[in-house]
Design a protein around this motif. Sequence first.
Motif, PDB file in Angstrom:
ATOM      1  N   ASP A 194      -2.241  -5.436 -13.747  1.00 10.05           N
ATOM      2  CA  ASP A 194      -2.640  -6.642 -13.024  1.00 10.05           C
ATOM      3  C   ASP A 194      -3.586  -6.371 -11.874  1.00 10.05           C
ATOM      4  OD1 ASP A 194      -0.793  -5.314 -11.485  1.00 10.05           O
ATOM      5  OD2 ASP A 194       0.280  -7.110 -10.835  1.00 10.05           O
ATOM      6  N   LYS A 195      -4.138  -5.197 -11.831  1.00  8.01           N
ATOM      7  CA  LYS A 195      -5.036  -4.860 -10.724  1.00  8.01           C
ATOM      8  C   LYS A 195      -6.216  -4.053 -11.249  1.00  8.01           C
ATOM      9  CE  LYS A 195      -1.636  -3.067  -8.242  1.00  8.01           C
ATOM     10  NZ  LYS A 195      -0.434  -3.654  -8.830  1.00  8.01           N
ATOM     11  N   PRO A 196      -7.373  -4.178 -10.600  1.00  4.07           N
ATOM     12  CA  PRO A 196      -8.531  -3.394 -11.030  1.00  4.07           C
ATOM     13  C   PRO A 196      -8.485  -1.952 -10.544  1.00  4.07           C
ATOM     14  CG  PRO A 196      -9.127  -4.743  -9.167  1.00  4.07           C
ATOM     15  CD  PRO A 196      -7.709  -5.113  -9.515  1.00  4.07           C
ATOM     16  N   GLN A 197      -7.590  -1.670  -9.594  1.00  8.83           N
ATOM     17  CA  GLN A 197      -7.479  -0.323  -9.066  1.00  8.83           C
ATOM     18  C   GLN A 197      -6.005  -0.015  -8.831  1.00  8.83           C
ATOM     19  OE1 GLN A 197      -9.259  -0.149  -5.125  1.00  8.83           O
ATOM     20  NE2 GLN A 197      -7.436  -1.019  -4.236  1.00  8.83           N
ATOM     21  N   ASN A 198      -5.701   1.231  -8.550  1.00  6.51           N
ATOM     22  CA  ASN A 198      -4.325   1.659  -8.332  1.00  6.51           C
ATOM     23  C   ASN A 198      -3.976   1.474  -6.857  1.00  6.51           C
ATOM     24  OD1 ASN A 198      -1.804   2.751  -8.847  1.00  6.51           O
ATOM     25  ND2 ASN A 198      -2.503   4.854  -8.559  1.00  6.51           N
ATOM     26  N   ALA A 199      -3.428   0.302  -6.533  1.00  5.41           N
ATOM     27  CA  ALA A 199      -3.144  -0.014  -5.129  1.00  5.41           C
ATOM     28  C   ALA A 199      -1.905  -0.886  -5.039  1.00  5.41           C
ATOM     29  CB  ALA A 199      -4.341  -0.723  -4.503  1.00  5.41           C
ATOM     30  N   GLU A 200      -1.538  -1.227  -3.803  1.00  7.29           N
ATOM     31  CA  GLU A 200      -0.347  -2.017  -3.563  1.00  7.29           C
ATOM     32  C   GLU A 200      -0.566  -3.473  -3.975  1.00  7.29           C
ATOM     33  OE1 GLU A 200      -2.246  -0.638  -1.220  1.00  7.29           O
ATOM     34  OE2 GLU A 200      -1.111   0.667   0.120  1.00  7.29           O
ATOM     35  N   ASP A 201       0.516  -4.156  -4.347  1.00  5.20           N
ATOM     36  CA  ASP A 201       0.435  -5.584  -4.658  1.00  5.20           C
ATOM     37  C   ASP A 201       0.282  -6.403  -3.383  1.00  5.20           C
ATOM     38  OD1 ASP A 201       0.713  -5.868  -7.531  1.00  5.20           O
ATOM     39  OD2 ASP A 201       2.713  -5.035  -7.290  1.00  5.20           O
ATOM     40  N   ALA A 202       1.212  -6.231  -2.457  1.00  5.15           N
ATOM     41  CA  ALA A 202       1.253  -7.023  -1.230  1.00  5.15           C
ATOM     42  C   ALA A 202       1.034  -6.091  -0.051  1.00  5.15           C
ATOM     43  CB  ALA A 202       2.591  -7.758  -1.124  1.00  5.15           C
ATOM     44  N   ALA A 203      -0.210  -5.692   0.147  1.00  2.49           N
ATOM     45  CA  ALA A 203      -0.530  -4.648   1.116  1.00  2.49           C
ATOM     46  C   ALA A 203      -0.134  -5.017   2.536  1.00  2.49           C
ATOM     47  CB  ALA A 203      -2.028  -4.333   1.057  1.00  2.49           C
ATOM     48  N   GLY A 204      -0.204  -6.301   2.874  1.00  2.00           N
ATOM     49  CA  GLY A 204       0.176  -6.705   4.219  1.00  2.00           C
ATOM     50  C   GLY A 204       1.639  -6.453   4.521  1.00  2.00           C
ATOM     51  N   LEU A 205       2.515  -6.610   3.535  1.00  2.00           N
ATOM     52  CA  LEU A 205       3.925  -6.280   3.722  1.00  2.00           C
ATOM     53  C   LEU A 205       4.088  -4.788   3.958  1.00  2.00           C
ATOM     54  CD1 LEU A 205       6.037  -8.380   1.176  1.00  2.00           C
ATOM     55  CD2 LEU A 205       5.255  -8.988   3.457  1.00  2.00           C
ATOM     56  N   ASP A 206       3.409  -3.994   3.145  1.00  2.00           N
ATOM     57  CA  ASP A 206       3.501  -2.545   3.296  1.00  2.00           C
ATOM     58  C   ASP A 206       3.076  -2.114   4.690  1.00  2.00           C
ATOM     59  OD1 ASP A 206       4.222  -1.563   0.525  1.00  2.00           O
ATOM     60  OD2 ASP A 206       2.445  -2.719   0.051  1.00  2.00           O
ATOM     61  N   ASP A 207       1.989  -2.687   5.176  1.00  2.00           N
ATOM     62  CA  ASP A 207       1.485  -2.297   6.482  1.00  2.00           C
ATOM     63  C   ASP A 207       2.415  -2.728   7.605  1.00  2.00           C
ATOM     64  OD1 ASP A 207      -0.607  -1.267   5.110  1.00  2.00           O
ATOM     65  OD2 ASP A 207      -2.137  -2.602   5.915  1.00  2.00           O
ATOM     66  N   ALA A 208       3.149  -3.810   7.373  1.00  2.84           N
ATOM     67  CA  ALA A 208       4.127  -4.245   8.372  1.00  2.84           C
ATOM     68  C   ALA A 208       5.370  -3.360   8.350  1.00  2.84           C
ATOM     69  CB  ALA A 208       4.521  -5.697   8.124  1.00  2.84           C
ATOM     70  N   GLY A 209       5.531  -2.562   7.296  1.00  2.00           N
ATOM     71  CA  GLY A 209       6.705  -1.699   7.167  1.00  2.00           C
ATOM     72  C   GLY A 209       7.805  -2.307   6.337  1.00  2.00           C
ATOM     73  N   ILE A 210       7.463  -3.344   5.543  1.00  2.00           N
ATOM     74  CA  ILE A 210       8.449  -4.069   4.750  1.00  2.00           C
ATOM     75  C   ILE A 210       8.264  -3.749   3.279  1.00  2.00           C
ATOM     76  CG2 ILE A 210       9.295  -6.362   4.102  1.00  2.00           C
ATOM     77  CD1 ILE A 210       8.087  -7.330   6.818  1.00  2.00           C
ATOM     78  N   ASN A 211       9.307  -3.259   2.637  1.00  2.00           N
ATOM     79  CA  ASN A 211       9.232  -3.025   1.203  1.00  2.00           C
ATOM     80  C   ASN A 211       9.263  -4.353   0.460  1.00  2.00           C
ATOM     81  OD1 ASN A 211      10.713  -2.559  -1.593  1.00  2.00           O
ATOM     82  ND2 ASN A 211       9.702  -0.650  -1.012  1.00  2.00           N
ATOM     83  N   SER A 212       8.411  -4.484  -0.552  1.00  2.30           N
ATOM     84  CA  SER A 212       8.281  -5.755  -1.265  1.00  2.30           C
ATOM     85  C   SER A 212       9.546  -6.176  -1.991  1.00  2.30           C
ATOM     86  CB  SER A 212       7.121  -5.676  -2.269  1.00  2.30           C
ATOM     87  OG  SER A 212       5.872  -5.651  -1.603  1.00  2.30           O
ATOM     88  N   PHE A 213      10.447  -5.227  -2.249  1.00  4.71           N
ATOM     89  CA  PHE A 213      11.684  -5.560  -2.956  1.00  4.71           C
ATOM     90  C   PHE A 213      12.887  -5.064  -2.169  1.00  4.71           C
ATOM     91  CE2 PHE A 213       8.433  -5.714  -6.210  1.00  4.71           C
ATOM     92  CZ  PHE A 213       8.708  -6.945  -6.796  1.00  4.71           C
ATOM     93  N   ALA A 214      12.871  -5.383  -0.883  1.00  9.97           N
ATOM     94  CA  ALA A 214      13.960  -4.964   0.002  1.00  9.97           C
ATOM     95  C   ALA A 214      15.204  -5.815  -0.169  1.00  9.97           C
ATOM     96  CB  ALA A 214      13.493  -5.020   1.458  1.00  9.97           C
ATOM     97  N   ALA A 215      15.039  -7.050  -0.658  1.00  9.37           N
ATOM     98  CA  ALA A 215      16.124  -8.021  -0.647  1.00  9.37           C
ATOM     99  C   ALA A 215      17.088  -7.846  -1.809  1.00  9.37           C
ATOM    100  CB  ALA A 215      15.549  -9.433  -0.671  1.00  9.37           C
ATOM    101  N   SER A 216      18.243  -8.441  -1.650  1.00  9.83           N
ATOM    102  CA  SER A 216      19.233  -8.585  -2.707  1.00  9.83           C
ATOM    103  C   SER A 216      19.255 -10.051  -3.122  1.00  9.83           C
ATOM    104  CB  SER A 216      20.612  -8.170  -2.184  1.00  9.83           C
ATOM    105  OG  SER A 216      21.629  -8.527  -3.095  1.00  9.83           O
ATOM    106  N   TYR A 217      19.673 -10.328  -4.348  1.00  8.73           N
ATOM    107  CA  TYR A 217      19.786 -11.725  -4.771  1.00  8.73           C
ATOM    108  C   TYR A 217      20.728 -12.503  -3.870  1.00  8.73           C
ATOM    109  CZ  TYR A 217      17.323 -10.503  -9.090  1.00  8.73           C
ATOM    110  OH  TYR A 217      16.394 -10.094  -9.997  1.00  8.73           O
ATOM    111  N   ASP A 218      21.705 -11.812  -3.355  1.00  8.49           N
ATOM    112  CA  ASP A 218      22.664 -12.452  -2.464  1.00  8.49           C
ATOM    113  C   ASP A 218      21.991 -13.035  -1.222  1.00  8.49           C
ATOM    114  OD1 ASP A 218      25.455 -13.053  -1.827  1.00  8.49           O
ATOM    115  OD2 ASP A 218      25.234 -11.586  -0.229  1.00  8.49           O
TER     116      ASP A 218
END
Length: 887
Positions: A194-218
């Motif tokens: 889904d990307k033209p290059q090998n990079a992050e999906d949500a780069a702004g989250l990464d730069d903030a220090g937040i993993n894109s899948f940090a949450a639990s369904y709960d």
Amino acid sequence: MTSNVQNRNSVPLPPPNAEVITTACSYCIVACSYKVYRWPVGSEGGTNADQNVFGVDFPSGGVPWIAESQHNIGMHEGRQHHFVVIADPDAEVVNRDGNHSVRGGTLAQKIYNPETPTRDRLKYPMIRIGGVLTPVSWDLATDVMAEVSKHVLEKHGEHAWGMKTYSYEYFENTFAIRKLVDRAIGTPVYAPHDKPQNAEDAAGLDDAGINSFAASYDDWGKCDVAFLSGVDPYETKTVLFTEWMMQGENPDKTMIFVTPHKTMGVEYGLKNGGLWLPIIPGTDTVLHLALAKIIIDNGWQDQEFIDNWVNTKWEIESGFGRGTRNTRWQWRTTWGRWQSDWEDFQKFIANEPAAELAEASRITGIDAELIQQAAEMIAKPREDGTRPKTSFMLEKGNYWSNNYMNTASLASVGLICGAGNRPGQVISRGGGHQRGGMNPGGGKGFLSPEKHPGRRKKALNVDRWVMDGKVKFFWTIGCTWFAAMLASQELASRVADLTVRNEHQPRSVDRDHLIEVFKARADSGGMMLVDSDIYPVDPLNTQYADIVLPAAGWGEVDFARCNAERRLRLYAKFNDAPGEAKPDWWAIGLFAQKMGFAGFDWKESNDIFEEASRHSRGGVLSYHVLAQEAKKEGKKAHEKLRELGTTGIQTPIRLIDGEMVGTKRLHDASNDWGEVEGDTYDQKWLYAFGTHTGKANMLKTPWENDSWSDFYEAIKPRAEKGEIWITNGRVNETWQSGFDDLRKPYLAKRWPWPHIVIHPDDAAPAGIESGDLVEGFNDTVYVQSGEPVGVKSDDLSFSKLMENGHIKTTTGQFVAVAIVSDEMRPGVAKAAFNYPGSMANSVCHAVPDPVSGNYRYKLGRGVLRKIGESAYKDNFLEMSLKPRPIS
């Protein structure tokens, strides 16, 4: 007994001796738990309790109802077997008590059966001879691939050998792929699907220090308010919505949807006290800025959280991003325009024109009152001083428009509200594909000739590299390359020039002839194209690919991967793959060995699963503890995982007091487990944010800047031409390109053709009615070309790229069936994303976000033209044209 499952009038019950195999749904990010019941054709269970595997008398409400779509007949160990695939009624996690989506409810129909539409599965390797795909052996196909690859690498170098693959299709496959690309070939020419290059999906989250899948369904069940940016979880993550968001610990939560399309989930939210913010595509950043300003001006921010969890200027500059560690996320935040802290952020918001409510309303197209209401809902303290627990979910409508700024600004709003690392207060992607990516590290991205401003490294844009004629051997695996990328028709046409339109074409299956022809093509400026898939994909492997390899997939091999809450489970093998179809790791291994590479001689998928476990240790998908515990017990790692059934375990897995312990939520301070044992890494992001201090970075995102503003002005719809925004998206009943769904009679009737949803105000001028065939046409599609190198700060701005000759224009069009409905905001139409034969991305601009490198998939434009009436306009048997917002 007949095997024609499509014409049955009843569904057989599994007999008492039916085998029960656990697996998970193969589609969306939720990955619901499933059970497969298998028994030989020739016998069936009965309605008495002692005659069926469930042990109950039928009819009964105490066991799952088995629909026709949940039964099929396939092969197991060379013999016909019945298969019943149902959501696990005993599930205690994910899809508790057997909840499931319409996609998962039709899983059985994807099992290969030659008497069903799955008959066109790819079964044998093929080489295009005289324009016709001709069956050959695996040996011949891989011999030719290896010899041509050796020639390309020796004569043209590693930059001439490329690959584009899925990034999610099980650890065993993705690890094999990345080991080949990164370690063996050593090429920077690689990009996920889904990307033209090998990079992050949500780069702004990464730069903030937040993993894109940090949450639990709960967490989505616990929150008081769910801010849903660019996503309707009902349409794309159904059970996450119905099981956790509609229910969960707090079923009375309020939902705020930010999307130009009022879908079914949006309608539910509105009827339950929520908001719909019908945003103009690409303007989410302005909405976030306005929300932040309202919150700060009223003193509604969670100051205690900010003081404890947001970096100060000194903390940022005390080492973060300095020194020799020159990575994208370090230089973007520390040396770039985005760097901020709480004090600086307040000054920025106070002086940012786009953050003013009236201006924000004008830019976003959202009523000022709605923006004000949203700010109050997510942040305003109650009369007793307690704060709402707000969670923030983003998906492709957010990060596939203004990628970096949208994701960074959403992270900042979330942090202001005290979200990011607490139960019911998270910032996370909702997710698209399941998390099956794994690699051995050591990639060669540093070999990319592209550079960010300041000459800092930038991943190579694979689409552009191919179109510029730099690639001589290219291998695609499991993706609809052209339709999924932007300026789709231009990309497809250029690949045709390099392959089938090149003068060097095979005329015989003779091994030496094939090798010499493809070598000559590579040397003449052309490209050899290999595609691996389970079905024909038009036009990628039906018209252009020189070699087509048949893959084995879900249910045909033992595989493993995680879902959006990082829950790891085994997707067990239960039926035979058709013909000579093989898993992609097997094809990679055979090819690599013929190239002379060591370490690719795997015998079974478990071999790779165990090898990859060592490389998972430092990441959020770490399962090395499980592999080591299996080893202690004398078991294979797959078998240890099989024992965990449909519950699985959330990664990263820790060993505490001799027991495997999963990780429910990342960044949570309550994860401070003290001493842990054995094969586990102590990563700060387990109990703090992913920065050197453990505190989050608050980022500022000025609306007017040379990474965005000039591009946005250039691609806005032109009123004088009658253009509107043409965005794209998914619907509940269709997964991805519909590769399975089009072969499921139940779902194929629902969406037999691609559709486009149009507001009545936009349909009327062209005389368009529901059911009409409509063309979307853009006469100015921008395509970036060449190898731009950033030296000065504005070198990658759209204006500078245009000035330096790196932007060319083309046209793009697609055809779809109109659904005229006021569920869309005026001025925006929404096309079906990635539908075969209708490349809606053709009207979108192949100019990536210069900060993150990702495409802006949602920002197409064009005019709508009525072609005529479709076969579905007055057909009540297929393709309902009714509006979706019902609840």
